[in-house]
Design a protein around this motif. Sequence first.
Motif, PDB file in Angstrom:
ATOM      1  N   THR A  51     -10.219  -9.958  13.657  1.00 38.76           N
ATOM      2  CA  THR A  51      -9.379  -9.166  14.476  1.00 38.76           C
ATOM      3  C   THR A  51      -7.863  -9.730  14.338  1.00 38.76           C
ATOM      4  OG1 THR A  51      -9.567 -11.335  15.950  1.00 38.76           O
ATOM      5  CG2 THR A  51     -11.356  -9.301  16.356  1.00 38.76           C
ATOM      6  N   GLN A  52      -7.692 -10.279  13.245  1.00 42.12           N
ATOM      7  CA  GLN A  52      -6.208 -10.789  12.829  1.00 42.12           C
ATOM      8  C   GLN A  52      -6.072  -9.762  11.600  1.00 42.12           C
ATOM      9  OE1 GLN A  52      -5.633 -15.011  11.964  1.00 42.12           O
ATOM     10  NE2 GLN A  52      -7.633 -15.626  13.078  1.00 42.12           N
ATOM     11  N   ILE A  53      -6.870  -8.999  11.094  1.00 43.53           N
ATOM     12  CA  ILE A  53      -6.405  -8.173   9.962  1.00 43.53           C
ATOM     13  C   ILE A  53      -5.877  -6.731  10.412  1.00 43.53           C
ATOM     14  CG2 ILE A  53      -7.507  -6.911   8.096  1.00 43.53           C
ATOM     15  CD1 ILE A  53      -7.402 -10.070   7.775  1.00 43.53           C
ATOM     16  N   PRO A  54      -4.843  -6.392  10.006  1.00 42.83           N
ATOM     17  CA  PRO A  54      -3.965  -5.264  10.416  1.00 42.83           C
ATOM     18  C   PRO A  54      -4.640  -4.017  10.028  1.00 42.83           C
ATOM     19  CG  PRO A  54      -2.903  -6.424   8.465  1.00 42.83           C
ATOM     20  CD  PRO A  54      -3.757  -7.150   9.058  1.00 42.83           C
ATOM     21  N   THR A  55      -4.858  -2.922  10.677  1.00 44.24           N
ATOM     22  CA  THR A  55      -5.416  -1.728  10.425  1.00 44.24           C
ATOM     23  C   THR A  55      -4.781  -0.987   9.342  1.00 44.24           C
ATOM     24  OG1 THR A  55      -4.184  -0.391  12.086  1.00 44.24           O
ATOM     25  CG2 THR A  55      -6.300  -1.504  12.903  1.00 44.24           C
ATOM     26  N   LEU A  56      -5.434   0.010   8.607  1.00 48.67           N
ATOM     27  CA  LEU A  56      -4.621   0.917   7.633  1.00 48.67           C
ATOM     28  C   LEU A  56      -3.540   1.549   8.275  1.00 48.67           C
ATOM     29  CD1 LEU A  56      -7.825   2.286   5.620  1.00 48.67           C
ATOM     30  CD2 LEU A  56      -6.431   0.115   5.178  1.00 48.67           C
ATOM     31  N   ALA A  57      -3.696   1.756   9.538  1.00 51.16           N
ATOM     32  CA  ALA A  57      -2.722   2.549   9.984  1.00 51.16           C
ATOM     33  C   ALA A  57      -1.439   1.836  10.440  1.00 51.16           C
ATOM     34  CB  ALA A  57      -3.041   3.221  11.493  1.00 51.16           C
ATOM     35  N   ASN A  58      -1.749   0.577  10.818  1.00 51.18           N
ATOM     36  CA  ASN A  58      -0.562  -0.351  10.871  1.00 51.18           C
ATOM     37  C   ASN A  58       0.106  -0.842   9.371  1.00 51.18           C
ATOM     38  OD1 ASN A  58       0.160  -3.623  10.648  1.00 51.18           O
ATOM     39  ND2 ASN A  58       0.489  -2.913  12.930  1.00 51.18           N
ATOM     40  N   LEU A  59      -0.682  -0.916   8.459  1.00 54.75           N
ATOM     41  CA  LEU A  59       0.056  -1.135   7.142  1.00 54.75           C
ATOM     42  C   LEU A  59       0.751   0.113   6.581  1.00 54.75           C
ATOM     43  CD1 LEU A  59      -3.117  -2.952   5.456  1.00 54.75           C
ATOM     44  CD2 LEU A  59      -0.913  -3.966   6.150  1.00 54.75           C
ATOM     45  N   ASP A  60      -0.043   1.290   6.789  1.00 56.69           N
ATOM     46  CA  ASP A  60       1.111   2.633   6.592  1.00 56.69           C
ATOM     47  C   ASP A  60       2.565   2.614   7.307  1.00 56.69           C
ATOM     48  OD1 ASP A  60      -1.255   3.507   4.912  1.00 56.69           O
ATOM     49  OD2 ASP A  60      -2.006   4.622   6.480  1.00 56.69           O
ATOM     50  N   GLN A  61       2.210   2.249   8.584  1.00 60.26           N
ATOM     51  CA  GLN A  61       3.586   2.229   9.288  1.00 60.26           C
ATOM     52  C   GLN A  61       4.670   1.285   8.845  1.00 60.26           C
ATOM     53  OE1 GLN A  61       2.341   1.517  13.369  1.00 60.26           O
ATOM     54  NE2 GLN A  61       1.498   3.348  13.797  1.00 60.26           N
ATOM     55  N   ARG A  62       4.383   0.173   8.361  1.00 62.17           N
ATOM     56  CA  ARG A  62       4.996  -0.836   8.014  1.00 62.17           C
ATOM     57  C   ARG A  62       5.449  -0.634   6.549  1.00 62.17           C
ATOM     58  NH1 ARG A  62       1.391  -5.957   9.779  1.00 62.17           N
ATOM     59  NH2 ARG A  62       2.989  -7.225   8.718  1.00 62.17           N
ATOM     60  N   ILE A  63       4.524   0.175   5.706  1.00 65.91           N
ATOM     61  CA  ILE A  63       4.726   0.439   4.452  1.00 65.91           C
ATOM     62  C   ILE A  63       6.202   1.378   4.401  1.00 65.91           C
ATOM     63  CG2 ILE A  63       3.933   1.680   2.213  1.00 65.91           C
ATOM     64  CD1 ILE A  63       1.441   0.193   2.845  1.00 65.91           C
ATOM     65  N   ALA A  64       5.814   2.261   5.462  1.00 62.26           N
ATOM     66  CA  ALA A  64       6.947   3.549   5.278  1.00 62.26           C
ATOM     67  C   ALA A  64       8.310   2.935   5.917  1.00 62.26           C
ATOM     68  CB  ALA A  64       6.405   4.414   6.328  1.00 62.26           C
ATOM     69  N   THR A  65       8.326   1.774   6.630  1.00 66.42           N
ATOM     70  CA  THR A  65       9.722   1.263   7.061  1.00 66.42           C
ATOM     71  C   THR A  65      10.255  -0.016   6.464  1.00 66.42           C
ATOM     72  OG1 THR A  65       8.445  -0.083   8.624  1.00 66.42           O
ATOM     73  CG2 THR A  65       9.344   2.293   9.535  1.00 66.42           C
ATOM     74  N   THR A  66       9.668  -0.442   5.273  1.00 73.00           N
ATOM     75  CA  THR A  66      10.005  -1.414   4.352  1.00 73.00           C
ATOM     76  C   THR A  66      10.427  -1.232   2.866  1.00 73.00           C
ATOM     77  OG1 THR A  66       7.936  -2.018   3.848  1.00 73.00           O
ATOM     78  CG2 THR A  66       8.709  -3.290   5.702  1.00 73.00           C
ATOM     79  N   THR A  67      10.925  -2.027   2.236  1.00 76.62           N
ATOM     80  CA  THR A  67      11.123  -1.734   0.978  1.00 76.62           C
ATOM     81  C   THR A  67      11.170  -3.173   0.076  1.00 76.62           C
ATOM     82  OG1 THR A  67      13.695  -2.542   1.247  1.00 76.62           O
ATOM     83  CG2 THR A  67      13.140  -0.343   1.620  1.00 76.62           C
ATOM     84  N   GLY A  68      11.019  -2.833  -1.257  1.00 75.42           N
ATOM     85  CA  GLY A  68      11.321  -4.037  -2.255  1.00 75.42           C
ATOM     86  C   GLY A  68       9.881  -4.676  -2.294  1.00 75.42           C
ATOM     87  N   ALA A  69      10.143  -6.055  -2.214  1.00 72.36           N
ATOM     88  CA  ALA A  69       8.738  -7.002  -2.555  1.00 72.36           C
ATOM     89  C   ALA A  69       7.935  -6.916  -1.400  1.00 72.36           C
ATOM     90  CB  ALA A  69       9.349  -8.443  -2.709  1.00 72.36           C
ATOM     91  N   GLU A  70       8.725  -6.696  -0.208  1.00 71.58           N
ATOM     92  CA  GLU A  70       7.449  -6.682   1.047  1.00 71.58           C
ATOM     93  C   GLU A  70       6.671  -5.462   0.874  1.00 71.58           C
ATOM     94  OE1 GLU A  70       7.744  -6.672   6.039  1.00 71.58           O
ATOM     95  OE2 GLU A  70       9.626  -7.079   4.819  1.00 71.58           O
ATOM     96  N   GLN A  71       7.477  -4.470   0.929  1.00 73.97           N
ATOM     97  CA  GLN A  71       6.691  -3.002   0.710  1.00 73.97           C
ATOM     98  C   GLN A  71       5.637  -2.946  -0.442  1.00 73.97           C
ATOM     99  OE1 GLN A  71       8.780   0.463  -1.022  1.00 73.97           O
ATOM    100  NE2 GLN A  71       8.248   1.365   1.052  1.00 73.97           N
ATOM    101  N   ALA A  72       6.071  -3.644  -1.640  1.00 75.50           N
ATOM    102  CA  ALA A  72       5.003  -3.642  -2.651  1.00 75.50           C
ATOM    103  C   ALA A  72       3.657  -4.486  -2.364  1.00 75.50           C
ATOM    104  CB  ALA A  72       5.705  -3.992  -3.787  1.00 75.50           C
ATOM    105  N   ASP A  73       4.016  -5.639  -1.646  1.00 70.10           N
ATOM    106  CA  ASP A  73       2.959  -6.619  -1.167  1.00 70.10           C
ATOM    107  C   ASP A  73       2.070  -5.575  -0.144  1.00 70.10           C
ATOM    108  OD1 ASP A  73       3.807  -8.498  -2.684  1.00 70.10           O
ATOM    109  OD2 ASP A  73       4.326 -10.055  -1.323  1.00 70.10           O
ATOM    110  N   LEU A  74       2.674  -4.928   0.818  1.00 67.97           N
ATOM    111  CA  LEU A  74       2.013  -4.380   1.642  1.00 67.97           C
ATOM    112  C   LEU A  74       1.107  -3.315   1.300  1.00 67.97           C
ATOM    113  CD1 LEU A  74       4.666  -3.760   4.716  1.00 67.97           C
ATOM    114  CD2 LEU A  74       2.622  -5.362   4.597  1.00 67.97           C
ATOM    115  N   GLN A  75       1.465  -2.685   0.136  1.00 63.22           N
ATOM    116  CA  GLN A  75       0.710  -1.566  -0.385  1.00 63.22           C
ATOM    117  C   GLN A  75      -0.413  -2.165  -1.173  1.00 63.22           C
ATOM    118  OE1 GLN A  75       1.231   1.914  -0.401  1.00 63.22           O
ATOM    119  NE2 GLN A  75      -0.863   1.581  -1.208  1.00 63.22           N
ATOM    120  N   THR A  76      -0.270  -3.368  -1.802  1.00 68.08           N
ATOM    121  CA  THR A  76      -1.431  -3.761  -2.590  1.00 68.08           C
ATOM    122  C   THR A  76      -2.296  -4.428  -1.633  1.00 68.08           C
ATOM    123  OG1 THR A  76       0.366  -4.656  -4.504  1.00 68.08           O
ATOM    124  CG2 THR A  76      -1.728  -5.802  -4.345  1.00 68.08           C
ATOM    125  N   PHE A  77      -1.793  -5.097  -0.444  1.00 68.15           N
ATOM    126  CA  PHE A  77      -2.759  -5.462   0.490  1.00 68.15           C
ATOM    127  C   PHE A  77      -3.744  -4.493   1.030  1.00 68.15           C
ATOM    128  CE2 PHE A  77      -4.308  -7.021   4.588  1.00 68.15           C
ATOM    129  CZ  PHE A  77      -4.853  -8.083   4.340  1.00 68.15           C
TER     130      PHE A  77
END
Length: 592
Positions: A51-77
């Motif tokens: 219940t602590q793991i973000p859903t794919l939809a949550n990750l997709d929203q964050r990937i769309a609104t971040t850049t750089g190393a954070e975006q790359a990490d989120l995509q890999t996760f």
Amino acid sequence: MSRLDTIRAYFADRFFSTLVNDPRLATLQYPAELFSGVGHFTVPSTVAGLTQIPTLANLDQRIATTTGAEQADLQTFRDIEVDALATIVPGVAERTSVWGRLVADAFAPVVNHPDGQDFFPASMHDLLNYSDGTLAARYYSASGQQSLPGQIFPLLFDNPEVINAAGLPGPLYQSRQPFAAVIGVAPPETGFPADVLDSGRLNLAPAVARLGPGRLAPTLYAEIKGLTGALRLNQAYQSAALTGGQYAPLRNNRIHTDPLLASAPDLADTVAAGGALPGQPIMVVYHGFYPADDEARRRPGIGATNREFHHLGYGILVLPDSDAEVTDTAVAFTQRPPGNRGAFLFTCTGPDTIRMFPLDHPVLTMVNDEGDVDPTGTHAELYFANMSPAGWEATFDSYVTHGQSTGSTVGFYLGAIGAGALVGLAAGPIGAAIGAAVVAAAELIYLLFALFCALTGACSSEGAQSQGGGPPVDDGGNVYGQSVNVLSPPGVTLQGGGPTRSFALDLIPHFPDRNLYGIDAAGDTTFSITNDAGDEETLAWLGFPGGLGYQFDHTVPGPTDVAGSSLRNYFQLFTEKFLAVEEARTQVTYFA
């Protein structure tokens, strides 16, 4: 801890085992809430941790609104999470129940019943909860019998008798220990043949009044699985169940019966490879649960001595599209050109007798969404009494006109042999250069079998066909002329005939956003655990390893009871047929 809690814990363990053992995870710092300040993954490998793991939809929203190393990490996760999800849902890690419903609607069959048919497939909820003071759903086991309505989940699933059943001579649905009786009578009635619902063999007029379509709305069920992903999940589940200990409650769960992968080593290697498989074959299995064996009631000469619960089994297997860009296997099917759609139809014509056809085969009658007969349609016509796809006999008559018996007998051989050959041709990776020659050879085989059966009369028959332009008639003398006995898919109105019945289509869910174990990986935040009473009831009867739907003149089942068997794992049976055909194909050389 309940059995369901144990299974959830097992799936949490599988999910986190895949997640934390992926070497890519060691380099990540995002999603930040899952890692310590020094980059350690801090989420426990438990159901609470899920219940602590973000859903794919949550990750997709964050990937769309971040850049750089954070975006790359989120995509890999996200990529790692998809692989982890693939270990706990059967091959549909990135699909939703909405997608599943679209696919189920697209392939739902048209089901023809003989004239005089009284029983139609009904809701399992209505059947298993039925009670009117005389007729009642009962649960039977070695310890006696209990009323089943309102207790389906605790009696059929979360029950030590079911979990711990062992040492039986065969599958539990054959040995009938434990089992549930759907059409049964409550004490003090003694049961068939002496109860108030019977006079003579299988005279069920009082039961028809209770369980006919006027009281129980016709209902079919559909479940969808990715073939290799489901096999992988089943294999791991069964291995864990065999270890006993904390995972002993995993035992005797029909949902995860494991087909024998030894018959298809290439597929076994694929299953063992791990990871998500977006382009894998998709299998859609349709179930129809009839309150009684209507054919046995109409044909007492077949020797039936009980009222067996009947199970319609029908399946579609859609192969991956050859275009790597198309990953939505089942939906993309409708965009493929006729004659090259790469899909197969499965029917069950006996307790374990499975027939397999290329869905493009000209002997099949297909209907489109407008209700017209159309070779590009996706709704196959079936006859329930023999489960033969409509039209498979008539095509042979276009080659050899030799009377009614010839048409029907050739049809059976097409199912047993001819279709097997054509499946082999269609399923394998045959080069485009010899494609035309292969088609010509298939047509030659097709004609040769027609001639053989016509000249020798050696082929047996179980088909239904038209007599001189009249309604179809099968070998048992059943006539299919009443349109009101035709069940059509939701939204499909058949053209050119009288009124038909539309069946309700319920989804048996195996998706990240909705599944029978209540692990919800959808939404815009994190995973959650849901306890849906309807899904838990479905889990109970679908996972139940015993027989469903028998009526005996015994308080407790005994070794002398006369019984067939009912609720089959058709995913297993259809998969085994596909594997057997694939294995046979690999042993045949075309134009060597």
